[in-house]
Design a protein around this motif. Structure first.
Motif, PDB file in Angstrom:
ATOM      1  N   LYS A 208     -21.413  19.868  19.803  1.00 24.63           N
ATOM      2  CA  LYS A 208     -21.002  20.451  18.516  1.00 24.63           C
ATOM      3  C   LYS A 208     -19.768  21.320  18.750  1.00 24.63           C
ATOM      4  CE  LYS A 208     -23.200  18.523  15.449  1.00 24.63           C
ATOM      5  NZ  LYS A 208     -24.552  18.127  15.490  1.00 24.63           N
ATOM      6  N   GLY A 209     -18.924  21.379  17.767  1.00 30.45           N
ATOM      7  CA  GLY A 209     -17.668  22.105  17.896  1.00 30.45           C
ATOM      8  C   GLY A 209     -16.702  21.512  16.895  1.00 30.45           C
ATOM      9  N   ILE A 210     -15.414  21.636  17.172  1.00 29.17           N
ATOM     10  CA  ILE A 210     -14.441  21.126  16.195  1.00 29.17           C
ATOM     11  C   ILE A 210     -13.914  19.753  16.643  1.00 29.17           C
ATOM     12  CG2 ILE A 210     -12.424  21.693  14.794  1.00 29.17           C
ATOM     13  CD1 ILE A 210     -12.622  24.566  15.779  1.00 29.17           C
ATOM     14  N   VAL A 211     -13.946  18.815  15.705  1.00 29.06           N
ATOM     15  CA  VAL A 211     -13.407  17.477  15.953  1.00 29.06           C
ATOM     16  C   VAL A 211     -12.056  17.383  15.246  1.00 29.06           C
ATOM     17  CG1 VAL A 211     -13.761  15.007  15.524  1.00 29.06           C
ATOM     18  CG2 VAL A 211     -15.700  16.450  16.178  1.00 29.06           C
ATOM     19  N   PHE A 212     -11.080  16.757  15.921  1.00 34.22           N
ATOM     20  CA  PHE A 212      -9.695  16.807  15.441  1.00 34.22           C
ATOM     21  C   PHE A 212      -9.099  15.412  15.284  1.00 34.22           C
ATOM     22  CE2 PHE A 212      -5.104  17.579  16.202  1.00 34.22           C
ATOM     23  CZ  PHE A 212      -4.892  18.556  15.253  1.00 34.22           C
ATOM     24  N   ASP A 213      -8.242  15.257  14.276  1.00 37.95           N
ATOM     25  CA  ASP A 213      -7.513  13.987  14.119  1.00 37.95           C
ATOM     26  C   ASP A 213      -6.064  14.267  13.713  1.00 37.95           C
ATOM     27  OD1 ASP A 213      -6.474  11.536  13.583  1.00 37.95           O
ATOM     28  OD2 ASP A 213      -8.044  10.877  12.211  1.00 37.95           O
ATOM     29  N   PRO A 214      -5.115  14.029  14.641  1.00 38.26           N
ATOM     30  CA  PRO A 214      -3.700  14.320  14.316  1.00 38.26           C
ATOM     31  C   PRO A 214      -3.051  13.300  13.388  1.00 38.26           C
ATOM     32  CG  PRO A 214      -3.887  13.446  16.551  1.00 38.26           C
ATOM     33  CD  PRO A 214      -5.283  13.563  16.029  1.00 38.26           C
ATOM     34  N   PHE A 215      -3.710  12.154  13.156  1.00 35.22           N
ATOM     35  CA  PHE A 215      -3.198  11.144  12.213  1.00 35.22           C
ATOM     36  C   PHE A 215      -4.326  10.890  11.210  1.00 35.22           C
ATOM     37  CE2 PHE A 215      -1.092  10.310  16.308  1.00 35.22           C
ATOM     38  CZ  PHE A 215       0.241  10.341  15.930  1.00 35.22           C
ATOM     39  N   ALA A 216      -4.575  11.880  10.352  1.00 33.22           N
ATOM     40  CA  ALA A 216      -5.838  11.904   9.598  1.00 33.22           C
ATOM     41  C   ALA A 216      -5.968  10.835   8.514  1.00 33.22           C
ATOM     42  CB  ALA A 216      -6.033  13.283   8.983  1.00 33.22           C
ATOM     43  N   GLY A 217      -4.849  10.258   8.051  1.00 37.23           N
ATOM     44  CA  GLY A 217      -4.946   9.230   7.001  1.00 37.23           C
ATOM     45  C   GLY A 217      -5.613   9.808   5.778  1.00 37.23           C
ATOM     46  N   ILE A 218      -6.695   9.171   5.319  1.00 36.41           N
ATOM     47  CA  ILE A 218      -7.418   9.705   4.161  1.00 36.41           C
ATOM     48  C   ILE A 218      -8.644  10.522   4.614  1.00 36.41           C
ATOM     49  CG2 ILE A 218      -6.575   7.943   2.577  1.00 36.41           C
ATOM     50  CD1 ILE A 218      -9.382   6.638   2.817  1.00 36.41           C
ATOM     51  N   GLY A 219      -8.702  10.804   5.902  1.00 33.99           N
ATOM     52  CA  GLY A 219      -9.688  11.772   6.376  1.00 33.99           C
ATOM     53  C   GLY A 219     -11.020  11.193   6.830  1.00 33.99           C
ATOM     54  N   THR A 220     -11.027   9.938   7.261  1.00 36.03           N
ATOM     55  CA  THR A 220     -12.302   9.343   7.679  1.00 36.03           C
ATOM     56  C   THR A 220     -12.957  10.142   8.804  1.00 36.03           C
ATOM     57  OG1 THR A 220     -11.250   7.223   7.173  1.00 36.03           O
ATOM     58  CG2 THR A 220     -13.421   7.138   8.213  1.00 36.03           C
ATOM     59  N   THR A 221     -12.171  10.469   9.826  1.00 32.70           N
ATOM     60  CA  THR A 221     -12.738  11.265  10.931  1.00 32.70           C
ATOM     61  C   THR A 221     -13.244  12.601  10.401  1.00 32.70           C
ATOM     62  OG1 THR A 221     -11.328  10.290  12.629  1.00 32.70           O
ATOM     63  CG2 THR A 221     -12.162  12.493  13.079  1.00 32.70           C
ATOM     64  N   LEU A 222     -12.414  13.235   9.573  1.00 35.82           N
ATOM     65  CA  LEU A 222     -12.755  14.589   9.121  1.00 35.82           C
ATOM     66  C   LEU A 222     -14.073  14.590   8.351  1.00 35.82           C
ATOM     67  CD1 LEU A 222      -9.243  15.892   7.939  1.00 35.82           C
ATOM     68  CD2 LEU A 222     -10.164  15.652  10.236  1.00 35.82           C
ATOM     69  N   PHE A 223     -14.223  13.656   7.421  1.00 39.70           N
ATOM     70  CA  PHE A 223     -15.421  13.702   6.570  1.00 39.70           C
ATOM     71  C   PHE A 223     -16.652  13.125   7.261  1.00 39.70           C
ATOM     72  CE2 PHE A 223     -11.835  13.888   3.542  1.00 39.70           C
ATOM     73  CZ  PHE A 223     -12.089  15.185   3.090  1.00 39.70           C
ATOM     74  N   ALA A 224     -16.458  12.078   8.061  1.00 34.89           N
ATOM     75  CA  ALA A 224     -17.631  11.488   8.725  1.00 34.89           C
ATOM     76  C   ALA A 224     -18.191  12.465   9.762  1.00 34.89           C
ATOM     77  CB  ALA A 224     -17.253  10.161   9.367  1.00 34.89           C
ATOM     78  N   ALA A 225     -17.303  13.116  10.513  1.00 31.62           N
ATOM     79  CA  ALA A 225     -17.779  14.077  11.523  1.00 31.62           C
ATOM     80  C   ALA A 225     -18.393  15.292  10.826  1.00 31.62           C
ATOM     81  CB  ALA A 225     -16.627  14.495  12.435  1.00 31.62           C
ATOM     82  N   SER A 226     -17.796  15.687   9.716  1.00 30.09           N
ATOM     83  CA  SER A 226     -18.335  16.833   8.973  1.00 30.09           C
ATOM     84  C   SER A 226     -19.758  16.539   8.486  1.00 30.09           C
ATOM     85  CB  SER A 226     -17.392  17.157   7.813  1.00 30.09           C
ATOM     86  OG  SER A 226     -18.074  17.750   6.764  1.00 30.09           O
ATOM     87  N   GLU A 227     -19.987  15.294   8.060  1.00 22.68           N
ATOM     88  CA  GLU A 227     -21.351  14.922   7.621  1.00 22.68           C
ATOM     89  C   GLU A 227     -22.368  15.102   8.741  1.00 22.68           C
ATOM     90  OE1 GLU A 227     -21.907  11.046   5.682  1.00 22.68           O
ATOM     91  OE2 GLU A 227     -19.817  11.219   5.043  1.00 22.68           O
ATOM     92  N   LEU A 228     -21.910  14.938   9.990  1.00 22.48           N
ATOM     93  CA  LEU A 228     -22.840  15.108  11.113  1.00 22.48           C
ATOM     94  C   LEU A 228     -22.922  16.568  11.574  1.00 22.48           C
ATOM     95  CD1 LEU A 228     -22.205  11.981  13.393  1.00 22.48           C
ATOM     96  CD2 LEU A 228     -23.853  12.267  11.565  1.00 22.48           C
TER      97      LEU A 228
END
Ligand SMILES: C[S@@+](CC[C@H](N)C(=O)[O-])C[C@H]1O[C@@H](n2cnc3c(N)ncnc32)[C@H](O)[C@@H]1O
Length: 470
Positions: free
Chosen positions: A76-96
C-alpha cells in the motif's frame, strides 16, 4: 530491385545486436497467457461500469491494473502514472485502496479525470435524479441560448448543422446545473462526439466519412451509423445513470467490508517538465503506458474533443510539440535545458549500440530516400532519448523495491524491427532498475500492410515490462 549493400550490412548488424540482447534477456522474457490483448487494450473496459463511458482507444483496462497490483502484491502506498490518459491506473488502483497520482498533457484526459474526481465520484441521489431529468426531458432542446463551439481546420464540418446546434444548446443549458451535475453532463457529451460526427479516430489522423462532403483524396470511407444527437446522448446518459445506481446499490449492500478508495491527484502538463519537480522516493509502484513509437498523433485523433474544450490552432500546435516524440512532426526537444541532470540518461542512449545502429540505418534510409517520411528518424531518436529521461526520473521518484510496470509495443520502420522492449529495458537497467520480467503477450502482431508487403511479416512483440528499483 537489387539490395543495397550498406542497408543490408546495417540491417545485418541490427539483427545481430537484437539477437544478442534477446539472449541477454532470455531468462526474463516470458510469454504470459493471462495477459491477452483485451486486457492490455481498452477492449476489456467496454463492459466495465464507469470505464466504458469514454472510449479512449489508447487506454489499457482497469483489470490489467488490478491484476498487476495483486499479482505482484504491491505494498500500500502511492501508485503513479506519468502518462495518465483518462486515468485508468489512477482510478483502478484507487478502487483497491491505493492513493494515486498522475500526469497528463492533453486536455481531454485531464478533463475526464477531473470530472470523475469532482463530479462522478461525488454523485448522490439528488445528482442522479437531475441526470434522469436530462435524459427524459432533454431540456437543452428548448434553449434559445447557444454556447460557442471552437472549430479547428481539421474539425470544420464534423457535424451536421442540427447536431452542431444541439451541442451548443447543450453546453449552454448545462450551466444551470450544479458543478457536480455539469461535470457528469460534460463527460457524457465528450463521450458521444465521435459517434455524432462524420469522423472516425484512426491512429494518425481523423478519417472523414463520405457524407461529410469534405474533399476526400483516397477511397470513399463509410463509418457506418452516424447517430443523431438526442439518440446518442440518451443512450449515454442511461449508461451513466445505470452505473451510478449500480454503485449506490453495491455501497449499501457491502458497506461493512468496503475498501476505502484512495485519493486521486493529477498534475497537468508534460511529464518531461513535471517529473523533475517531484520529490524522490515517494511511490510504491508505477503502472503506465507511454505513447507508442508508432506515429499516432493524439492531437489529431482527439481534435473534436480538444476543440470542444476550447483548444485553438496555436494551442494544438503547442500540445503536439509537447507530446512525447511519437509523431513525425515532433521537433527535437532540448532535454538538457529542461533538466541538466539528464546527461546521464542521454549518455546511456549514446552508448546503446543497438539503438545507435538503428538510428544510423534510418539516417541512411533517409539519405537514399527510402524512408516513407523523413520525420521518422527524428521521432525514433526523440522517443528513446525522451523515454530514457522519463525512466531516469521514474527510478528517482520510486521507493526502494518499487515496481515500474510499462505497457508498450515494438515497431518496425523501413524493414528494421525495433525492439522497444529490449532497448528500453537495457536503458532502464543501466539507469539502475532490475529487469524482473518482460511479460510477452501470446500473439505478436504485424505492422502496416505496406510494411508487410515490402518486408514480409515478422510478428512484433507487445509486452508489459516489470522493472524494479533495487
Ligand atoms: C497510451 S496513452 C495512456 C493511456 C492510459 N494508460 C489510460 O489507460 O488511459 C499515453 C498518454 O500519454 C499522454 N502523453 C503524451 N505525451 C505526454 C507528455 N509529454 N506528458 C504527459 N503525458 C503525455 C497522451 O496524451 C496519452 O494520454
Amino acid at each position: 530491385m537489387l539490395p543495397d549493400p550498406k542497408s543490408e550490412n546495417l540491417l545485418f548488424t541490427i539483427n545481430r545486436l537484437d539477437e544478442q540482447l534477446l539472449t541477454y534477456f532470455n531468462d526474463v522474457l516470458v510469454v504470459n497467457n493471462q495477459l491477452d490483448r483485451t486486457l492490455v487494450s481498452f477492449q476489456a473496459n467496454k463492459t466495465e461500469a464507469f470505464y466504458r463511458w469514454y472510449k479512449y482507444k489508447e487506454a489499457f483496462s482497469s483489470r490489467l491494473v488490478k491484476f498487476l497490483l495483486q499479482d505482484y502484491q504491491v505494498r500500500k502506498g502511492i501508485v503513479f502514472d506519468p502518462f495518465a490518459g483518462i486515468g485508468t491506473t489512477l482510478f483502478a488502483a484507487s478502487e483497491l485502496g491505493y492513493d494515486t497520482e498522475g500526469i497528463e498533457l492533453l486536455p481531454i484526459g485531464i478533463k475526464l479525470i477531473e470530472n470523475k474526481i469532482y463530479g462522478v465520484n461525488k454523485a448522490q441521489n439528488f445528482e442522479i435524479s437531475r441526470l434522469k431529468y436530462w435524459q427524459k426531458d432533454q431540456p437543452w432542446k428548448q434553449s434559445k441560448g447557444l454556447d460557442n463551439l471552437t472549430f479547428l481546420k481539421i474539425t470544420k464540418g464534423a457535424y451536421t448543422k442540427e447536431t452542431e446546434i444541439q451541442i451548443r444548446q447543450y453546453l449552454y443549458t448545462i450551466k444551470r446545473e450544479s458543478e457536480v451535475v455539469q461535470k457528469i453532463l460534460l463527460t457524457a457529451l465528450l463521450s458521444i462526439l465521435e459517434s455524432v460526427s462524420f469522423t472516425r479516430k484512426d491512429g494518425q489522423y481523423l478519417r472523414w466519412d463520405y457524407r461529410s462532403g469534405r474533399q476526400i483524396k483516397s477511397r470513399a470511407f463509410d463509418k457506418g451509423k452516424i447517430y443523431n444527437f438526442e439518440e446518442a446522448i440518451t443512450i449515454k446518459l442511461e449508461e451513466i445513470i445505470n452505473d451510478l445506481q449500480g454503485d449506490e446499490k453495491q455501497l449499501s449492500l457491502f458497506n461493512d467490508n468496503l475498501i476505502k478508495s484512495g485519493n486521486v491527484k493529477l498534475y497537468q502538463g508534460s511529464c518531461l517538465n513535471i517529473l523533475p519537480k517531484i520529490e524522490s522516493n515517494q511511490y510504491t509502484a508505477m503502472i503506465t503506458s507511454p505513447p507508442y513509437c508508432n506515429r499516432y498523433d493524439y492531437t489529431r485523433t482527439y481534435a473534436l474533443e480538444l476543440a470542444l474544450l476550447g483548444v485553438d490552432e496555436e494551442k494544438l500546435r503547442q500540445l503536439r510539440q509537447e507530446l512525447l516524440s511519437c509523431t513525425v512532426e515532433n521537433k527535437e526537444k532540448a532535454l538538457l535545458e529542461i533538466n541538466n541532470d539528464w546527461e546521464k540518461a542521454i549518455k546511456i542512449c549514446d552508448n546503446t549500440q543497438l539503438l545507435q545502429t538503428i538510428l544510423r540505418y534510418l539516417s541512411y534510409q533517409k539519405e537514399i530516400k527510402k524512408l516513407n517520411n523523413n520525420g521518422i528518424l527524428r521521432m525514433v531518436k526523440g522517443y528513446f532519448y525522451e523515454m530514457s529521461c522519463v525512466i531516469q526520473e521514474s527510478f528517482r521518484i520510486l521507493k526502494d523495491d518499487g515496481f515500474l510496470f510499462m505497457v508498450n509495443d515494438n515497431v518496425r520502420y523501413a524493414g528494421a524491427s525495433i525492439s522497444i522492449d529490449l532497448i528500453l529495458s537495457k536503458i532502464a537497467e543501466n539507469l539502475g532498475f532490475m529487469i524482473e520480467k518482460i511479460l510477452v503477450l501470446p500473439n505478436g502482431k504485424g505492422n502496416s500492410s505496406q510494411q508487410m508487403g515490402t518486408h514480409g511479416r515478422k510478428p512484433l512483440r507487445k509486452c508489459v515490462y516489470v522493472w524494479r528499483k533495487k
